[in-house]
Scaffold this active site. Structure first.
Site, PDB file in Angstrom:
ATOM      1  N   ASN A 196       6.734   9.972  10.735  1.00 55.25           N
ATOM      2  CA  ASN A 196       5.703   9.204  11.420  1.00 55.25           C
ATOM      3  C   ASN A 196       6.334   8.214  12.372  1.00 55.25           C
ATOM      4  O   ASN A 196       7.435   7.707  12.159  1.00 55.25           O
ATOM      5  CB  ASN A 196       4.774   8.505  10.427  1.00 55.25           C
ATOM      6  CG  ASN A 196       5.302   7.161   9.985  1.00 55.25           C
ATOM      7  OD1 ASN A 196       5.176   6.159  10.698  1.00 55.25           O
ATOM      8  ND2 ASN A 196       5.918   7.123   8.824  1.00 55.25           N
TER       9      ASN A 196
ATOM     10  N   LEU B 267       3.510   0.612  13.891  1.00 52.32           N
ATOM     11  CA  LEU B 267       2.879  -0.563  13.287  1.00 52.32           C
ATOM     12  C   LEU B 267       1.544  -0.951  13.921  1.00 52.32           C
ATOM     13  O   LEU B 267       1.228  -2.136  14.040  1.00 52.32           O
ATOM     14  CB  LEU B 267       3.823  -1.772  13.315  1.00 52.32           C
ATOM     15  CG  LEU B 267       5.144  -1.654  12.574  1.00 52.32           C
ATOM     16  CD1 LEU B 267       5.907  -2.969  12.669  1.00 52.32           C
ATOM     17  CD2 LEU B 267       4.937  -1.282  11.119  1.00 52.32           C
TER      18      LEU B 267
ATOM     19  N   ASN C  80       1.570  -6.291   3.070  1.00 49.86           N
ATOM     20  CA  ASN C  80       2.835  -5.957   3.722  1.00 49.86           C
ATOM     21  C   ASN C  80       2.860  -6.626   5.088  1.00 49.86           C
ATOM     22  O   ASN C  80       1.931  -6.473   5.876  1.00 49.86           O
ATOM     23  CB  ASN C  80       2.939  -4.431   3.866  1.00 49.86           C
ATOM     24  CG  ASN C  80       4.256  -3.996   4.485  1.00 49.86           C
ATOM     25  OD1 ASN C  80       4.524  -4.237   5.654  1.00 49.86           O
ATOM     26  ND2 ASN C  80       5.088  -3.339   3.688  1.00 49.86           N
TER      27      ASN C  80
ATOM     28  N   CYS D  40      11.062  -0.912   8.897  1.00 52.12           N
ATOM     29  CA  CYS D  40      10.368   0.142   9.620  1.00 52.12           C
ATOM     30  C   CYS D  40      11.218   0.607  10.804  1.00 52.12           C
ATOM     31  O   CYS D  40      11.545  -0.174  11.686  1.00 52.12           O
ATOM     32  CB  CYS D  40       9.024  -0.351  10.097  1.00 52.12           C
ATOM     33  SG  CYS D  40       8.023   0.999  10.623  1.00 52.12           S
TER      34      CYS D  40
ATOM     35  N   LYS E 118      11.147  -4.945   1.036  1.00 41.57           N
ATOM     36  CA  LYS E 118      11.164  -3.482   1.118  1.00 41.57           C
ATOM     37  C   LYS E 118      12.349  -3.040   1.956  1.00 41.57           C
ATOM     38  O   LYS E 118      12.478  -3.418   3.119  1.00 41.57           O
ATOM     39  CB  LYS E 118       9.852  -2.985   1.729  1.00 41.57           C
ATOM     40  CG  LYS E 118       9.747  -1.467   1.800  1.00 41.57           C
ATOM     41  CD  LYS E 118       8.343  -1.040   2.202  1.00 41.57           C
ATOM     42  CE  LYS E 118       8.210   0.462   2.267  1.00 41.57           C
ATOM     43  NZ  LYS E 118       6.825   0.864   2.619  1.00 41.57           N
TER      44      LYS E 118
ATOM     45  N   GLY F 276       3.207   7.250  -1.474  1.00 37.88           N
ATOM     46  CA  GLY F 276       2.834   7.178  -0.063  1.00 37.88           C
ATOM     47  C   GLY F 276       2.309   8.484   0.485  1.00 37.88           C
ATOM     48  O   GLY F 276       1.116   8.780   0.415  1.00 37.88           O
TER      49      GLY F 276
END
Lengths: 304, 233
Positions: free
Chosen positions: A68, A72, A94, A124, A159, A261
């Site tokens: 993906n 964001l 998050n 990310c 994370k 997820g």
């Protein structure tokens, strides 16, 4: 029965958590299953200001996985707080910033609004600047997490990205900085490419982004094992979890809880089903508490 | 109402060259509007595959597909009696208006507009296909355009039929051309999708409303959009 799990300052009624980016902001998946049965849900990454996300194709299916590159896209913290009320769910927010200041501002807003738990998106790989740096550099991560810690009084999870040489060093930095827990792994940096030869010309379809799903499970298990050995704070494991067996494997290598997820896209009731299956497994086999089950799993000798 | 369902395959038939018609019966009762879609689990694949509903009689859902990739290959191998796991109905359908309508389905895009056409009072239904053997039996339109490109026929159709609205589904090059004809249009789009309910933002498209351009999800805000509002990629 004892499905409760204590994540060092945050108690969940069970260890099954829906992962960020796959479950919306709140209870949107109620159209598929009973979201209130989950241990918690993690919101889509939320930034200080609304973000439009990336252009072009954003998702690419691979063998056993998904890449993906959403970039964001989100409504921003203000609209999140005003629109997506936290209705009787255990929600972990998050947050993602492109500068330290943005993270601090977000943490301050979360603290002021009584958000009980946040997960810092340090990893990310989709955003061209910002996020990636914090999660790949021990010092930058330590600096960021410790400053967020000063501002934010609730439960703080870092994370982590797997796109580093030593994820355990990054985890130690997060622990030292005062994180309550670590979640890992975020997506694995990847390129999805599909070539078609049509009328003498190659046509390509591609997405540069983060790989998730079954393909990354061994990477995730390895990372969770190494992190668990390196730190004393709880580790929330994720990466390709689809079945109860997957959950047990993550427990075996040290995860205290798990996030689900990509499986939510394949089987949108996965999280609820895992709660039910875990409960049934414990009942059938006489495990009174989750710790009892985890201890038994961890007593299995794995080669050093 | 929950949107995760089981159903039973009733029939699987090749109804034209490259075109398979799958009929299945959901275990739960449901209502499906034209333009809405279902997303079917294909064993071994991460993503479900979305299909516009081509027909629905209150009991049996019909979808059409071309056997192109792994998902459709799996579906083509199903047998009557097999279980089917699907989500839906998803998305918003067409806005059915009591106006003189031109309905265009290009290729496999015939599927949603065939179902839509049953609800329209005054319509001219055109289907465009590469060859005669690709015209799906049962789903035959009022007018067939065989070979060439439908782009060469759009102006004639407008002149001859003078529609107040155009409903269409097909390749984006066709839909883009339709959106520029100066007639209000409702176009059913498609893109690779993940969640099916608008939360993952995997299938966004830019939509222009007034002066502002915003992202909308094809799966949840669509799949049908007003042609004039679409910002084409």
């Amino acid at each position: 029965m004892g499905m409760n799990v204590d994540l060092n300052g945050l108690t969940l009624k069970n260890p099954v958590i829906a992962a960020s980016g796959t479950y919306g902001y709140n209870n949107e998946f109620d159209v598929f299953c009973d979201v209130s049965k989950l241990g918690a849900t993690v919101t889509k990454a939320i930034s200080l200001h609304p973000r439009p996300g990336n252009d072009w194709q954003r998702i690419f299916e691979t063998d056993c996985g998904l890449i993906n590159s959403i970039g964001l896209e989100n409504v921003g913290i203000e609209k999140y707080l005003s629109t997506y009320q936290l209705i009787n769910l255990s929600t972990i927010v998050n947050i993602a910033g492109s500068t330290v200041e943005e993270y601090l501002e977000l943490a301050k807003i979360c603290d002021k609004n009584g958000i009980k738990a946040i997960e810092l998106n340090l990893s990310c790989p989709n955003v061209k600047c910002g996020c990636l740096e914090f999660g790949t550099d021990e010092e930058a991560l330590y600096g960021l997490v410790s400053r967020v810690r000063e501002i934010y009084s609730g439960h703080l999870t870092s994370k982590l990205t797997p796109n580093v040489t030593s994820i355990e060093k990054i985890a130690i930095a997060a622990e030292k900085a005062g994180a309550n827990a670590i979640s890992a792994i975020n997506t694995v940096k990847a390129l999805g490419l599909k070539l078609n030869y049509i009328n003498g010309e190659f046509k390509k379809e591609y997405v540069r982004g983060g790989l998730s799903g079954k393909a990354v499970k061994p990477v995730a298990l390895g990372a969770v094992e190494r992190i668990s050995k390196a730190v004393n704070i709880p580790v929330i494991g994720m990466g390709g979890i689809y079945t109860l067996e997957d959950v047990l494997e993550f427990f075996a290598v040290g995860a205290e809880a798990v996030q689900v997820g990509t499986a939510n896209f394949t089987h949108p009731d996965t999280c609820e089903r895992l709660v039910d299956e875990l409960e049934a497994f414990m009942q059938t086999n006489g495990f009174a508490t989750l710790d009892e089950l985890k201890n038994k799993l961890r007593a299995l000798p794995l080669a050093p | 109402m929950k949107k995760l369902h089981n159903g039973t395959v009733k029939e699987l038939k090749e109804i034209a060259k490259n075109t398979v018609c799958l009929r299945f019966e959901p275990k739960q009762s449901m209502k499906i509007k034209p333009g809405q879609f279902v997303s079917i689990l294909c064993e071994g694949l991460t993503l479900r595959r979305p299909f516009s509903v081509a027909d629905f009689d209150g009991h049996t859902v019909t979808v059409l597909f071309r056997q192109k990739g792994k998902g459709t290959k799996y579906l083509a191998g199903l047998k009557p009696g097999d279980e089917i796991d699907f989500t839906g109905p998803l998305g918003n359908g067409f806005d059915i208006q009591d106006k003189k309508a031109l309905v265009i389905g290009a290729g496999i895009g015939i599927a949603p507009v065939y179902y839509l056409n049953k609800f329209l009072t005054q319509s001219h239904f055109v289907g465009a296909f590469n060859s005669e053997d690709e015209v799906p039996k049962v789903f035959e339109p009022d007018e067939k355009i065989i070979g060439g490109t439908i782009l060469d026929h759009l102006e004639r159709l407008i002149t001859d039929y003078k529609p107040e609205i155009i409903y269409a589904c097909g390749p984006s090059v066709v839909l883009k051309a339709i959106s520029k004809l100066g007639v209000p249009s409702q176009l059913a789009l498609e893109k690779v999708m993940a969640c099916g309910i608008g939360v993952c933002k995997g299938c966004v498209i830019k939509i222009k409303k007034g002066d502002t351009v915003q992202n909308m999800t094809i799966c949840h805000d669509g799949p049908v959009f007003e042609g004039g509002e679409i910002v084409w990629e």
